[in-house]
Enzyme design. Structure first.
Site, PDB file in Angstrom:
ATOM      1  N   SER A 138       0.856  -1.181   0.000  1.00 35.49           N
ATOM      2  CA  SER A 138       0.000   0.000   0.000  1.00 35.49           C
ATOM      3  C   SER A 138       0.895   1.234   0.000  1.00 35.49           C
ATOM      4  CB  SER A 138      -0.877  -0.059   1.256  1.00 35.49           C
ATOM      5  OG  SER A 138      -1.705   1.080   1.348  1.00 35.49           O
ATOM      6  N   LYS A 164      -0.934  -0.834  -4.503  1.00 32.45           N
ATOM      7  CA  LYS A 164      -2.185  -0.135  -4.156  1.00 32.45           C
ATOM      8  C   LYS A 164      -1.842   1.313  -3.866  1.00 32.45           C
ATOM      9  CE  LYS A 164      -4.736  -0.251   0.205  1.00 32.45           C
ATOM     10  NZ  LYS A 164      -5.467  -1.144   1.123  1.00 32.45           N
ATOM     11  N   LEU A 165      -2.515   2.213  -4.585  1.00 29.92           N
ATOM     12  CA  LEU A 165      -2.293   3.651  -4.373  1.00 29.92           C
ATOM     13  C   LEU A 165      -3.395   4.194  -3.487  1.00 29.92           C
ATOM     14  CD1 LEU A 165      -1.454   4.831  -8.019  1.00 29.92           C
ATOM     15  CD2 LEU A 165       0.122   4.008  -6.244  1.00 29.92           C
ATOM     16  N   LYS A 166      -3.012   4.897  -2.437  1.00 29.96           N
ATOM     17  CA  LYS A 166      -3.998   5.622  -1.641  1.00 29.96           C
ATOM     18  C   LYS A 166      -4.420   6.841  -2.448  1.00 29.96           C
ATOM     19  CE  LYS A 166      -4.152   3.300   2.241  1.00 29.96           C
ATOM     20  NZ  LYS A 166      -5.419   2.734   2.730  1.00 29.96           N
ATOM     21  N   ASP A 192      -7.177   2.884  -3.238  1.00 27.91           N
ATOM     22  CA  ASP A 192      -7.941   2.839  -1.973  1.00 27.91           C
ATOM     23  C   ASP A 192      -8.256   4.266  -1.539  1.00 27.91           C
ATOM     24  OD1 ASP A 192      -9.070   2.352   0.497  1.00 27.91           O
ATOM     25  OD2 ASP A 192      -7.315   1.348   1.353  1.00 27.91           O
ATOM     26  N   ASN A 194     -10.319   5.076   1.118  1.00 31.42           N
ATOM     27  CA  ASN A 194     -10.676   5.190   2.541  1.00 31.42           C
ATOM     28  C   ASN A 194     -11.872   6.129   2.753  1.00 31.42           C
ATOM     29  OD1 ASN A 194      -7.352   4.587   3.032  1.00 31.42           O
ATOM     30  ND2 ASN A 194      -8.821   3.457   4.296  1.00 31.42           N
ATOM     31  N   GLU A 217     -11.093   0.518  -3.829  1.00 31.09           N
ATOM     32  CA  GLU A 217     -11.421   0.084  -2.472  1.00 31.09           C
ATOM     33  C   GLU A 217     -12.094   1.224  -1.712  1.00 31.09           C
ATOM     34  OE1 GLU A 217      -7.898  -1.386  -0.588  1.00 31.09           O
ATOM     35  OE2 GLU A 217      -8.768  -1.410   1.422  1.00 31.09           O
ATOM     36  N   ASP A 242     -13.906  -2.308   2.239  1.00 35.06           N
ATOM     37  CA  ASP A 242     -13.028  -2.506   3.389  1.00 35.06           C
ATOM     38  C   ASP A 242     -13.821  -2.060   4.625  1.00 35.06           C
ATOM     39  OD1 ASP A 242     -11.131  -2.239   5.424  1.00 35.06           O
ATOM     40  OD2 ASP A 242      -9.702  -1.070   4.283  1.00 35.06           O
ATOM     41  N   LYS A 266     -10.059  -7.925   6.805  1.00 32.30           N
ATOM     42  CA  LYS A 266      -9.110  -7.623   7.877  1.00 32.30           C
ATOM     43  C   LYS A 266      -9.691  -8.254   9.138  1.00 32.30           C
ATOM     44  CE  LYS A 266      -7.630  -3.096   6.142  1.00 32.30           C
ATOM     45  NZ  LYS A 266      -7.912  -1.636   6.253  1.00 32.30           N
ATOM     46  N   GLY A 294      -4.391  -4.933   5.609  1.00 26.28           N
ATOM     47  CA  GLY A 294      -3.366  -4.752   6.635  1.00 26.28           C
ATOM     48  C   GLY A 294      -3.630  -3.495   7.436  1.00 26.28           C
TER      49      GLY A 294
HETATM   50  C1  NPQ Z   1      -6.542   0.323   4.538  1.00 27.14           C
HETATM   51  N1  NPQ Z   1      -4.265  -0.004   5.469  1.00 27.14           N
HETATM   52  O1  NPQ Z   1      -6.501  -0.638   3.800  1.00 27.14           O
HETATM   53  C2  NPQ Z   1      -5.544   0.538   5.658  1.00 27.14           C
HETATM   54  C3  NPQ Z   1      -5.674   1.830   6.280  1.00 27.14           C
HETATM   55  C4  NPQ Z   1      -4.723   2.316   7.293  1.00 27.14           C
HETATM   56  C5  NPQ Z   1      -2.175  -0.823   4.602  1.00 27.14           C
HETATM   57  O2  NPQ Z   1      -3.496   0.713   3.489  1.00 27.14           O
HETATM   58  C6  NPQ Z   1      -1.901   3.478  11.276  1.00 27.14           C
HETATM   59  C7  NPQ Z   1      -2.571   2.313  11.585  1.00 27.14           C
HETATM   60  C8  NPQ Z   1      -2.099   4.042  10.041  1.00 27.14           C
HETATM   61  C9  NPQ Z   1      -3.431   1.726  10.691  1.00 27.14           C
HETATM   62  C10 NPQ Z   1      -3.166   4.025   7.879  1.00 27.14           C
HETATM   63  C11 NPQ Z   1      -3.372   0.035   4.464  1.00 27.14           C
HETATM   64  C12 NPQ Z   1      -2.971   3.454   9.119  1.00 27.14           C
HETATM   65  C13 NPQ Z   1      -3.644   2.293   9.457  1.00 27.14           C
HETATM   66  C14 NPQ Z   1      -4.053   3.444   6.993  1.00 27.14           C
HETATM   67  C15 NPQ Z   1      -4.505   1.737   8.502  1.00 27.14           C
HETATM   68  O3  NPQ Z   1      -7.465   1.092   4.408  1.00 27.14           O
HETATM   69 MG    MG Z   2      -8.565   0.091   2.848  1.00 27.43          MG
END
Ligand code: NPQ
Ligand code: MG
Length: 371
Positions: A138, A164-166, A192, A194, A217, A242, A266, A294
């Site tokens: 990620s 995976k690009l945020k 992703d 969020n 996502e 997610d 998750k 994750g």
């Molecule tokens: C997701 N994780 O899939 C999450 C979001 C995420 C790996 O992209 C600290 C603790 C910072 C948990 C940032 C990935 C975080 C965190 C992002 C979880 O949406």
């Molecule tokens: Mg996510």
């Protein structure tokens, strides 16, 4: 095997680099480890909650409070018996609403302790089908596209099988286009959000369609299952959920509504590995692909996630990255990428233990709850 007590251990670990998502920038991973102690062995579980309620309503202090006040006491009749029944533990925890991440950490610590007593690995217990899993990574939001391309280039060079690009409004089309143009059509690429968009953004999100993403996502809010179904009909990019999926019941609703065609599982978000396996089974029966998400886990949570990611329905690479993606020094032996894969631990329980000197260095506080 009788559980004599539960230790709650707060830890803080510096991240190798700040991690920016649509909900904020994290510099540290502050979380909670749960340790279940028996006369012969101990088990560990890692809480997925963040310091603040940005990803989900839970945060580390709510996890500690609910564990101390309700969840651990609710289990004391079950844990006084030897051996305890993990399915009875799972049912007892359901009596309390929400707090999936706290429940998951506790249940995993108990599952680890129980499996260590019988010598079975978590992977074998869950039904792992492969010895190693292909890994994705990620990639956070960056201040410029060239900086992002350098980061992706480095991860691709390390062997990651999927990027995976945020994304967020203002950081979506340009980074996706740039990565697709630079790395070509064969790169497995996904985005992703969020929960950063609304249904009014559908025409904008449809502009991602030409870039052939594996999935988008969680584009919309976590309680927007109906809107996700409406959005999914307007995109050719598959929608993956997610934050919206907290249980097998949510997963069933999302599949029935057409809110998603892929699910990010998750264990923390859904209340543990038993519920994660239920979602896997349900999705598999419906032909819905799943992958393992994750939460910036230490080696403790990462080991358990690898066991889950080895189940046969996990047909897409997950966010089960190497320890070095997030940490210079992990609290277990580090997980090192090998040919784009991580090994599924084979030892009893989660198959790894914290290195106590390293764990003590990152420990902020501990609390002992006797049983
Ligand atoms: C997701 N994780 O899939 C999450 C979001 C995420 C790996 O992209 C600290 C603790 C910072 C948990 C940032 C990935 C975080 C965190 C992002 C979880 O949406
Ligand atoms: Mg996510």
């Amino acid at each position: 095997m009788k559980i004599t007590g539960i230790e709650l251990r707060r830890i803080t670990m510096p991240l190798i680099a700040p991690f920016r998502t649509s909900f904020g920038t994290e510099h540290h991973r502050d979380t909670l480890l749960v340790r279940a102690v028996t006369p012969d062995t101990e088990g560990w579980g890692e809480c997925a909650a963040m310091t603040a309620p940005l990803y989900s309503p839970e945060y580390t202090e709510t996890a500690i409070d609910v564990l101390r006040r309700y969840l651990v006491p609710a289990l004391s009749p079950h844990l006084a018996q030897a051996p305890f029944d993990i399915n009875a533990v799972n049912r007892a925890l359901r009596r309390y609403r929400g707090h999936q991440m706290a429940k998951s950490a506790l249940e995993t610590a108990l599952l680890d302790a129980g499996l260590r007593t019988t010598g079975q690995s978590l992977g074998s217990y869950l039904g792992a089908a492969v010895p190693a899993v292909p890994c994705g990574v990620s990639v956070g939001i960056m201040s410029s596209v060239p900086e992002l391309l350098d980061a992706v280039d480095d991860y691709v060079g390390q062997g990651y099988r999927r990027i995976k690009l945020k994304i967020e409004p203002g950081w979506d089309l340009a980074p996706v286009r740039a990565v697709r143009e630079r790395f070509g059509p064969d790169l497995l690429l996904q985005a992703d959000a969020n929960a950063a968009y609304t249904l009014a953004d559908a025409p904008h999100l449809a502009k991602l369609d030409p870039f052939d993403l594996l999935l988008i996502e969680q584009p919309l809010a976590d309680d927007d299952l109906v809107q996700h179904a409406q959005l999914a009909r307007r995109l050719s990019t598959p929608v993956c959920l997610d934050e919206s999926v907290h249980s097998a019941e949510h997963a069933a609703a999302a599949i029935t509504l057409g809110s998603c065609s892929i699910i990010n599982i998750k264990p923390g978000r859904v209340g543990g590995y038993l519920e994660a396996r239920r979602i896997h089974d349900l999705a598999r029966a419906h032909g819905v692909a799943v992958w393992c998400g994750g939460m910036l886990e230490t080696g403790i949570g990462r080991a358990a996630n690898l066991a889950l990611a080895a189940l046969p329905g996990f047909t897409l690479p997950g966010d089960t990255s190497a320890s070095s993606r997030y940490y210079t020094t992990d609290i277990t032996a580090p997980f090192v990428l090998q040919d784009g894969h991580l090994p599924v631990p084979t030892g009893p329980g989660i198959g790894v233990e914290p290195i106590m000197e390293l764990l003590d260095e990152v420990t902020v506080s501990t609390e002992w709850i006797p049983l």
